[in-house]
Design a protein around this motif. Structure first.
Motif, mmCIF file in Angstrom:
data_model
loop_
_atom_site.group_PDB
_atom_site.id
_atom_site.type_symbol
_atom_site.label_atom_id
_atom_site.label_comp_id
_atom_site.label_asym_id
_atom_site.label_seq_id
_atom_site.Cartn_x
_atom_site.Cartn_y
_atom_site.Cartn_z
ATOM 1 N N GLY A 55 0.822 -1.203 0.000
ATOM 2 C CA GLY A 55 0.000 0.000 0.000
ATOM 3 C C GLY A 55 0.854 1.250 0.000
ATOM 4 N N LEU A 56 0.191 2.355 0.288
ATOM 5 C CA LEU A 56 0.847 3.665 0.338
ATOM 6 C C LEU A 56 1.091 4.041 1.801
ATOM 7 C CD1 LEU A 56 1.736 6.372 -0.967
ATOM 8 C CD2 LEU A 56 -0.663 7.102 -0.787
ATOM 9 N N VAL A 57 2.306 4.457 2.099
ATOM 10 C CA VAL A 57 2.656 4.833 3.476
ATOM 11 C C VAL A 57 3.598 6.025 3.418
ATOM 12 C CG1 VAL A 57 4.600 3.217 3.558
ATOM 13 C CG2 VAL A 57 3.475 3.931 5.688
ATOM 14 N N GLN A 58 3.537 6.859 4.432
ATOM 15 C CA GLN A 58 4.426 8.020 4.497
ATOM 16 C C GLN A 58 5.822 7.611 4.954
ATOM 17 O OE1 GLN A 58 2.557 10.931 7.047
ATOM 18 N NE2 GLN A 58 1.218 11.654 5.406
ATOM 19 N N PRO A 59 6.830 8.378 4.581
ATOM 20 C CA PRO A 59 8.186 8.102 5.080
ATOM 21 C C PRO A 59 8.199 8.038 6.601
ATOM 22 C CG PRO A 59 8.261 9.726 3.327
ATOM 23 C CD PRO A 59 6.808 9.515 3.629
ATOM 24 N N GLY A 60 8.912 7.049 7.120
ATOM 25 C CA GLY A 60 8.949 6.833 8.555
ATOM 26 C C GLY A 60 7.883 5.892 9.061
ATOM 27 N N GLY A 61 6.933 5.550 8.201
ATOM 28 C CA GLY A 61 5.844 4.668 8.604
ATOM 29 C C GLY A 61 6.208 3.202 8.503
ATOM 30 N N SER A 62 5.193 2.346 8.734
ATOM 31 C CA SER A 62 5.395 0.903 8.757
ATOM 32 C C SER A 62 4.346 0.193 7.922
ATOM 33 C CB SER A 62 5.312 0.373 10.194
ATOM 34 O OG SER A 62 6.320 0.925 11.020
ATOM 35 N N LEU A 63 4.710 -0.967 7.412
ATOM 36 C CA LEU A 63 3.796 -1.872 6.743
ATOM 37 C C LEU A 63 4.222 -3.287 7.089
ATOM 38 C CD1 LEU A 63 3.353 -0.588 3.058
ATOM 39 C CD2 LEU A 63 1.578 -0.695 4.799
ATOM 40 N N ARG A 64 3.253 -4.204 7.068
ATOM 41 C CA ARG A 64 3.578 -5.619 7.213
ATOM 42 C C ARG A 64 3.056 -6.373 5.993
ATOM 43 N NH1 ARG A 64 1.840 -10.200 11.672
ATOM 44 N NH2 ARG A 64 -0.142 -10.045 10.537
ATOM 45 N N LEU A 65 3.966 -7.012 5.285
ATOM 46 C CA LEU A 65 3.605 -7.848 4.152
ATOM 47 C C LEU A 65 3.444 -9.289 4.609
ATOM 48 C CD1 LEU A 65 6.080 -6.518 1.419
ATOM 49 C CD2 LEU A 65 3.841 -5.621 2.098
ATOM 50 N N SER A 66 2.532 -9.984 3.948
ATOM 51 C CA SER A 66 2.308 -11.403 4.229
ATOM 52 C C SER A 66 2.509 -12.203 2.956
ATOM 53 C CB SER A 66 0.889 -11.635 4.753
ATOM 54 O OG SER A 66 0.658 -10.927 5.942
ATOM 55 N N CYS A 67 2.983 -13.417 3.123
ATOM 56 C CA CYS A 67 3.157 -14.334 1.999
ATOM 57 C C CYS A 67 2.656 -15.699 2.434
ATOM 58 C CB CYS A 67 4.623 -14.406 1.592
ATOM 59 S SG CYS A 67 4.976 -15.683 0.355
ATOM 60 N N GLU A 68 1.546 -16.116 1.854
ATOM 61 C CA GLU A 68 0.990 -17.422 2.162
ATOM 62 C C GLU A 68 1.467 -18.419 1.119
ATOM 63 O OE1 GLU A 68 -3.238 -17.624 2.425
ATOM 64 O OE2 GLU A 68 -3.248 -19.748 2.907
ATOM 65 N N ALA A 69 2.021 -19.526 1.591
ATOM 66 C CA ALA A 69 2.530 -20.568 0.719
ATOM 67 C C ALA A 69 1.589 -21.757 0.791
ATOM 68 C CB ALA A 69 3.937 -20.963 1.128
ATOM 69 N N ALA A 70 0.659 -21.812 -0.146
ATOM 70 C CA ALA A 70 -0.362 -22.850 -0.113
ATOM 71 C C ALA A 70 0.120 -24.105 -0.811
ATOM 72 C CB ALA A 70 -1.638 -22.343 -0.787
ATOM 73 N N GLY A 71 -0.047 -25.232 -0.159
ATOM 74 C CA GLY A 71 0.193 -26.505 -0.818
ATOM 75 C C GLY A 71 1.621 -27.012 -0.812
ATOM 76 N N ILE A 72 2.567 -26.221 -0.271
ATOM 77 C CA ILE A 72 3.974 -26.606 -0.393
ATOM 78 C C ILE A 72 4.773 -26.413 0.876
ATOM 79 C CG2 ILE A 72 4.120 -26.175 -2.875
ATOM 80 C CD1 ILE A 72 5.349 -23.430 -2.170
ATOM 81 N N TRP A 73 4.122 -26.015 1.952
ATOM 82 C CA TRP A 73 4.846 -25.553 3.146
ATOM 83 C C TRP A 73 5.876 -26.557 3.629
ATOM 84 C CZ3 TRP A 73 5.302 -20.864 4.987
ATOM 85 C CH2 TRP A 73 5.839 -20.691 6.261
ATOM 86 N N SER A 74 5.502 -27.812 3.689
ATOM 87 C CA SER A 74 6.397 -28.820 4.266
ATOM 88 C C SER A 74 7.606 -29.097 3.380
ATOM 89 C CB SER A 74 5.631 -30.126 4.502
ATOM 90 O OG SER A 74 5.134 -30.628 3.288
ATOM 91 N N SER A 75 7.568 -28.663 2.116
ATOM 92 C CA SER A 75 8.660 -28.933 1.180
ATOM 93 C C SER A 75 9.613 -27.760 0.999
ATOM 94 C CB SER A 75 8.089 -29.319 -0.187
ATOM 95 O OG SER A 75 7.263 -30.453 -0.083
ATOM 96 N N ILE A 76 9.319 -26.657 1.641
ATOM 97 C CA ILE A 76 10.100 -25.437 1.428
ATOM 98 C C ILE A 76 11.418 -25.482 2.184
ATOM 99 C CG2 ILE A 76 10.155 -22.956 1.830
ATOM 100 C CD1 ILE A 76 7.136 -22.934 1.403
ATOM 101 N N ASP A 77 12.490 -25.114 1.488
ATOM 102 C CA ASP A 77 13.803 -24.991 2.129
ATOM 103 C C ASP A 77 13.949 -23.616 2.789
ATOM 104 O OD1 ASP A 77 15.121 -26.760 -0.668
ATOM 105 O OD2 ASP A 77 14.631 -27.545 1.319
ATOM 106 N N PHE A 78 13.605 -22.585 2.039
ATOM 107 C CA PHE A 78 13.580 -21.238 2.600
ATOM 108 C C PHE A 78 12.683 -20.352 1.752
ATOM 109 C CE2 PHE A 78 16.404 -19.566 -0.611
ATOM 110 C CZ PHE A 78 17.313 -20.572 -0.846
ATOM 111 N N ILE A 79 12.271 -19.240 2.317
ATOM 112 C CA ILE A 79 11.441 -18.255 1.624
ATOM 113 C C ILE A 79 12.178 -16.924 1.610
ATOM 114 C CG2 ILE A 79 9.318 -16.893 1.755
ATOM 115 C CD1 ILE A 79 7.850 -19.350 2.648
#
Length: 115
Positions: free
Chosen positions: A10-34
């Protein structure tokens, strides 16, 4: 169904914060790293942060101390907490999962830092 889905941009002012999410559907147990990467207009894609199966993390120098990557195994989700954002953090942010020699990428989420 295997997919990586980013959200939280999204849009945020300098100095602000955001939290991004990444959902890994169907493969979680096989992931080495993200990994979280970003690409600004006219620039090459750059690695921002990564987290492995033991929650060990790495950061680019440009974001170290401002960004935090974490994971929730129960939700099959990796987060990128971004604090003290700067205009130069403006980019499309992508998450990717490494499964052996295979990389799976999401479609990205736009982060714009502007006053």
């Amino acid at each position: 169904h295997v997919q990586m889905v980013e959200s939280g941009g999204g849009l945020v002012q300098p100095g602000g914060s955001l939290r991004l999410s990444c959902e890994a559907a169907g493969i979680w147990s096989s992931i080495d790293f993200i990994r979280w990467s970003r690409q600004a207009p006219g620039k090459e894609r750059e690695l921002v942060a990564e987290i492995d199966n033991w929650a060990r993390t790495k950061y680019a120098d440009s974001v170290s101390g401002r960004f935090t990557v974490s994971r929730d195994n129960a939700k099959h989700t990796v987060y990128l907490q971004m604090d003290r954002l700067k205009a130069e953090d403006t980019a499309v942010y992508y998450c990717s999962a490494q499964l052996g020699d295979i990389s799976l990428w999401g479609l990205g989420t736009q982060v714009t830092v502007s006053s």
